[in-house]
Write a protein that holds these residues in place. Structure first.
Motif, PDB file in Angstrom:
ATOM      1  N   THR A   1     -14.222  -6.972   8.071  1.00 23.61           N
ATOM      2  CA  THR A   1     -14.844  -8.059   7.319  1.00 23.61           C
ATOM      3  C   THR A   1     -14.503  -7.987   5.836  1.00 23.61           C
ATOM      4  N   ASN A   2     -13.831  -6.935   5.407  1.00 24.50           N
ATOM      5  CA  ASN A   2     -13.699  -6.651   3.976  1.00 24.50           C
ATOM      6  C   ASN A   2     -12.282  -6.524   3.455  1.00 24.50           C
ATOM      7  N   ASP A   3     -11.283  -6.647   4.310  1.00 25.20           N
ATOM      8  CA  ASP A   3      -9.906  -6.396   3.868  1.00 25.20           C
ATOM      9  C   ASP A   3      -9.532  -7.196   2.647  1.00 25.20           C
ATOM     10  N   THR A   4      -8.971  -6.501   1.709  1.00 20.02           N
ATOM     11  CA  THR A   4      -8.575  -7.167   0.474  1.00 20.02           C
ATOM     12  C   THR A   4      -7.362  -6.467  -0.116  1.00 20.02           C
ATOM     13  N   ASN A   5      -6.420  -7.255  -0.571  1.00 19.75           N
ATOM     14  CA  ASN A   5      -5.242  -6.746  -1.239  1.00 19.75           C
ATOM     15  C   ASN A   5      -5.089  -7.538  -2.528  1.00 19.75           C
ATOM     16  N   ILE A   6      -5.205  -6.855  -3.648  1.00 16.85           N
ATOM     17  CA  ILE A   6      -5.175  -7.548  -4.949  1.00 16.85           C
ATOM     18  C   ILE A   6      -4.043  -6.993  -5.802  1.00 16.85           C
ATOM     19  N   ILE A   7      -3.358  -7.861  -6.511  1.00 17.62           N
ATOM     20  CA  ILE A   7      -2.395  -7.405  -7.505  1.00 17.62           C
ATOM     21  C   ILE A   7      -2.724  -8.025  -8.860  1.00 17.62           C
ATOM     22  N   LEU A   8      -2.666  -7.197  -9.893  1.00  9.38           N
ATOM     23  CA  LEU A   8      -2.855  -7.653 -11.272  1.00  9.38           C
ATOM     24  C   LEU A   8      -1.561  -7.414 -12.040  1.00  9.38           C
ATOM     25  N   ALA A   9      -1.090  -8.423 -12.738  1.00  9.27           N
ATOM     26  CA  ALA A   9       0.146  -8.299 -13.534  1.00  9.27           C
ATOM     27  C   ALA A   9      -0.174  -8.720 -14.965  1.00  9.27           C
TER      28      ALA A   9
ATOM     29  N   HIS B   1      -5.519  -2.953  11.707  1.00  5.26           N
ATOM     30  CA  HIS B   1      -4.902  -3.853  12.663  1.00  5.26           C
ATOM     31  C   HIS B   1      -4.034  -4.866  11.934  1.00  5.26           C
ATOM     32  N   PRO B   2      -2.983  -5.306  12.593  1.00  3.41           N
ATOM     33  CA  PRO B   2      -2.229  -6.431  12.044  1.00  3.41           C
ATOM     34  C   PRO B   2      -3.192  -7.532  11.587  1.00  3.41           C
ATOM     35  N   ASN B   3      -2.815  -8.225  10.562  1.00  7.50           N
ATOM     36  CA  ASN B   3      -3.617  -9.259   9.923  1.00  7.50           C
ATOM     37  C   ASN B   3      -4.729  -8.693   9.059  1.00  7.50           C
ATOM     38  N   MET B   4      -4.481  -7.591   8.410  1.00  7.14           N
ATOM     39  CA  MET B   4      -5.400  -7.041   7.416  1.00  7.14           C
ATOM     40  C   MET B   4      -6.689  -6.553   8.055  1.00  7.14           C
ATOM     41  N   ALA B   5      -6.975  -5.290   7.932  1.00  4.34           N
ATOM     42  CA  ALA B   5      -8.194  -4.755   8.533  1.00  4.34           C
ATOM     43  C   ALA B   5      -8.685  -3.477   7.857  1.00  4.34           C
ATOM     44  N   THR B   6      -9.995  -3.262   7.817  1.00  2.00           N
ATOM     45  CA  THR B   6     -10.676  -2.450   6.760  1.00  2.00           C
ATOM     46  C   THR B   6      -9.716  -1.645   5.951  1.00  2.00           C
ATOM     47  N   MET B   7      -9.189  -2.362   5.046  1.00  2.60           N
ATOM     48  CA  MET B   7      -8.078  -1.882   4.291  1.00  2.60           C
ATOM     49  C   MET B   7      -8.261  -2.503   2.930  1.00  2.60           C
ATOM     50  N   LEU B   8      -8.324  -1.642   1.942  1.00  4.85           N
ATOM     51  CA  LEU B   8      -8.335  -2.141   0.571  1.00  4.85           C
ATOM     52  C   LEU B   8      -7.071  -1.632  -0.083  1.00  4.85           C
ATOM     53  N   SER B   9      -6.446  -2.491  -0.852  1.00  7.72           N
ATOM     54  CA  SER B   9      -5.221  -2.084  -1.539  1.00  7.72           C
ATOM     55  C   SER B   9      -5.157  -2.794  -2.880  1.00  7.72           C
ATOM     56  N   PHE B  10      -4.852  -2.022  -3.902  1.00  6.74           N
ATOM     57  CA  PHE B  10      -4.830  -2.562  -5.260  1.00  6.74           C
ATOM     58  C   PHE B  10      -3.512  -2.207  -5.922  1.00  6.74           C
ATOM     59  N   ILE B  11      -2.868  -3.217  -6.454  1.00  9.31           N
ATOM     60  CA  ILE B  11      -1.601  -2.983  -7.135  1.00  9.31           C
ATOM     61  C   ILE B  11      -1.721  -3.453  -8.573  1.00  9.31           C
ATOM     62  N   THR B  12      -1.209  -2.641  -9.467  1.00  7.19           N
ATOM     63  CA  THR B  12      -1.188  -3.011 -10.880  1.00  7.19           C
ATOM     64  C   THR B  12       0.262  -3.033 -11.325  1.00  7.19           C
ATOM     65  N   THR B  13       0.566  -3.920 -12.238  1.00  5.76           N
ATOM     66  CA  THR B  13       1.919  -3.919 -12.806  1.00  5.76           C
ATOM     67  C   THR B  13       1.864  -4.503 -14.205  1.00  5.76           C
TER      68      THR B  13
ATOM     69  N   MET C   1       4.952  -0.325 -11.701  1.00  4.06           N
ATOM     70  CA  MET C   1       4.018  -0.860 -10.714  1.00  4.06           C
ATOM     71  C   MET C   1       3.313   0.324 -10.073  1.00  4.06           C
ATOM     72  N   GLY C   2       1.988   0.249  -9.974  1.00  5.00           N
ATOM     73  CA  GLY C   2       1.226   1.326  -9.332  1.00  5.00           C
ATOM     74  C   GLY C   2       0.363   0.768  -8.225  1.00  5.00           C
ATOM     75  N   GLY C   3       0.036   1.612  -7.266  1.00  6.33           N
ATOM     76  CA  GLY C   3      -0.802   1.116  -6.174  1.00  6.33           C
ATOM     77  C   GLY C   3      -1.707   2.188  -5.624  1.00  6.33           C
ATOM     78  N   MET C   4      -2.841   1.755  -5.089  1.00  2.00           N
ATOM     79  CA  MET C   4      -3.702   2.676  -4.340  1.00  2.00           C
ATOM     80  C   MET C   4      -4.292   1.899  -3.178  1.00  2.00           C
ATOM     81  N   ALA C   5      -4.633   2.620  -2.109  1.00  2.51           N
ATOM     82  CA  ALA C   5      -5.156   1.955  -0.920  1.00  2.51           C
ATOM     83  C   ALA C   5      -6.094   2.886  -0.180  1.00  2.51           C
ATOM     84  N   LYS C   6      -6.894   2.297   0.713  1.00  2.00           N
ATOM     85  CA  LYS C   6      -7.704   3.109   1.622  1.00  2.00           C
ATOM     86  C   LYS C   6      -7.632   2.492   3.019  1.00  2.00           C
ATOM     87  N   GLY C   7      -7.744   3.382   4.044  1.00  2.00           N
ATOM     88  CA  GLY C   7      -7.756   2.944   5.446  1.00  2.00           C
ATOM     89  C   GLY C   7      -9.155   3.046   5.939  1.00  2.00           C
TER      90      GLY C   7
END
Lengths: 406, 406
Positions: B228-236, B184-196, B173-179
């Motif tokens: 307005t853009n927070d997103t956390n995606i995982i691909l398996a 803020h709690p509840n997801m905030a200008t935060m992108l995070s991508f996980i692959t597995t 499993m790999g991941g990358m993110a940006k702040g």
């Protein structure tokens, strides 16, 4: 506002009120103890912090205010007497007892307030000595000294006085307040005292105070923190001898306009004196679906650190404004939103239909250079509006709060 | 954590994943476009911002994620494509279409993300050219470039990779993110991508992602603003060929521990890289009445500007900590509260029974000089606990946000 006339003075302007402000020793050299006294026992109303953690004097006052009467208020600055346990409560009681003894009144007619550092035992001996000397120096000219003695990180005294007519009688109202960190909607390290010689029923006084606090102190924000000591008290001693003001009367409306005027002005002074503030920000949300939606959006925008720093940086960053409205919980369609920024230098529309609109960047810079900035956000979802006041977030806020114990 | 082993690498560590990061021209010279591709179509799950104001790519992804499958993710930095109206949506669509065309996959299998300035039209031509060159440079070694290309005010790349065993098969499993502002709690200008390369059912994948986001990204705070853009995606993509992982199985537990580990670590990196942050703060609330009370108190403390500035100022100001718990809405008796502050230099109790306790001021200074500070608050009201992570509030936060348009 023709009926409400601003006059020189403060809490000792209304008939029968005396005050004093002295140095007791809690602070190194500044005045730190204030006393307000009415020669005739007054009807009283109060609003307190909603923080679960309440300072000892707040707990005492909540008891004493039940009968809706009081004759004196004693206030110390420099120590909040908060998180001080049973000893703290005993100390608050001692302050009331000493005040009562000096003024020859009932100890249950004394309200006590404290502001300053949290969690440090109150230097009660200084307080008691201070009460003695304050009682001895009570005077009709003591309003200014009292206003000075309640200050903590405040940089200026916050005082106001007005007069108005009720049934041919001149009624006066005076007020003083202190900020200035930790200010937040729902009352926060904020003390405010209003005196009036109006003859008004307890019920009417209570209603007027609560309603006016909702549209003044509860709409302001310096840093979003809420204190353990917030208190807003009004004393009405009836010495203007007007016909008793009851709720839902024409006279009540006049009285309410006066108290709203006084509280809004004190609230604005608090915001203008926010720790490190360089700009005063007014946020007006219009055409919201409900009053609550309007209020949520206005508070969220005024509380946003990113909006505050953008205004500090004189940047027309409307994206941060609509974003703060978006996470506020208010219901609206982002595609309908318009945003306007104005000051004495002009007004520009910076967002239309939730998106970019061409605006004059030069004019935007001019507008944002001013000290008082108005942000209007039109939600186009209904008929309700709400106003909130705040200040920007500056280097000095960090400096003051990073190195000073409040 | 014996089953979860940290390995070198990132999003291209799992089998079948390629990535690229290029400079498209949205930013002046830094990399600004990232592409992630899996040769085998993957099961996908995502969590998005709860802000009412959602960026165009978020709206597009919310459509595309319905079938819980995807084969590529394209991300640009430098422009958030938020508050850009219909044109913005069309641009997001164009990014998906171009990606699909280059990779010869279905456009509905492409997820799109943007981060950067709000309310400015996306320079779509740069984006499309960038997609071309990214597609051409896709490689199993492209994870680092991709992680660099999603950065905005981030000062370091946030990547992680782990491996673990499922039924004798090695799963990665790999991941990358940006702040890094607006966190803020509840997801905030935060992108995070996980692959597995795990073989996992859509339902299980979705459940694992949501649960892990709740205990990682949703507990962190830089400034309390939510984007307005927070997103956390995982691909398996299932290429590890393990037996299908279903919910409520032993294998699911192992998979969940891995995703929780990855997301918590990425979340901590985001906090450590908070705009202007000089210290990492962990707040642990224990013995709360309910889980919600624990969470409310922890979030309120980590979000308090006064707590943040106190930690910046290396001041053991527990009054601000108990005060923030007090206005959080959590139910507890202030008289029972104990507070501890610790770091690698030691631990001190700074508050007992809601009041002052004698502590070694010298040791407190030593403890607070460290970069990682732990605040523990014992509410003694029940059995629930919650942890939140945040950073301090510094001059640089004001500087960055007072002069930089995000």
């Amino acid at each position: 506002m023709e009926e409400i006339e601003v006059i020189e003075g403060g809490i000792t302007s209304p008939k029968g009120f005396k005050a004093a402000g002295v140095h007791s020793g809690i602070k190194k050299c500044k005045k730190d103890l204030a006393l307000i006294y009415t020669e005739k026992k007054a009807n009283a109303a109060a609003v307190f912090t909603t923080n679960k953690v309440k300072a000892a004097p707040v707990l005492l006052d909540m008891e004493n205010i039940r009968k809706s009467e009081a004759q004196a208020i004693v206030v110390n600055s420099g120590n909040a007497n908060a998180c001080t346990g049973e000893k703290g409560y005993e100390d608050a009681l001692k302050m009331a007892e000493k005040t009562a003894e000096m003024l020859k009144i009932d100890k249950n007619d004394v309200l006590v307030c404290s502001t300053g550092v949290i969690g440090v035992p109150l230097p009660i001996d200084f307080c008691l000595k201070g009460i003695e000397s304050a009682a001895e120096s009570l005077s009709e000219k003591g309003g200014d000294d009292a206003a000075e003695a309640i200050m903590t990180t405040d940089t200026f005294k916050k005082v106001i006085a007005v007069k108005f007519n009720i049934d041919g009688k001149t009624v006066k109202m005076g007020g003083m307040a202190k900020g200035s960190g930790m200010i937040h909607p729902n009352m926060a390290t904020m003390l405010s005292f209003i005196t009036t010689d109006a003859n008004i029923s307890k019920e009417a006084l209570n209603k007027a105070l609560k309603k006016s606090v909702d549209v003044s102190y509860n709409t302001i924000s310096v840093d979003g923190d809420m204190s353990t000591n917030d208190t807003n008290i009004i004393l009405a001693n009836g010495m203007a001898e007007n016909k008793l003001i009851e709720v839902n009367s024409k006279e009540f409306e006049i009285f309410y306009r006066a108290i709203e005027y006084v509280n809004k002005n004190l609230a604005k002074m608090i915001v203008k004196d926010g720790e490190g503030a360089t700009k005063f920000i007014e946020v007006v949300v219009i055409n919201a679906k409900t009053e609550n939606d309007a209020r949520l959006a206005a508070k969220s925008i005024i509380n946003s650190n990113l909006v505050k720093t953008a205004i500090f940086g004189e940047d027309a960053n409307w994206g941060r404004i609509i974003t703060a409205a978006g996470y506020s919980g208010a219901d609206f369609d982002p595609q309908n939103v318009s945003i306007f920024i104005k000051s004495s230098k002009g007004e520009i529309k910076v967002c239309e239909n939730g998106g970019y609109v061409n605006f004059d960047e030069g004019l935007a810079k001019e507008i944002l250079k001013e000290k008082e900035i108005n942000i209007m956000i039109d939600l186009k979802s209904g008929e309700f509006s709400s106003t909130a006041w705040g200040c920007d977030l500056s280097y000095d806020y960090v400096k003051i709060n990073g190195s000073y114990r409040t």
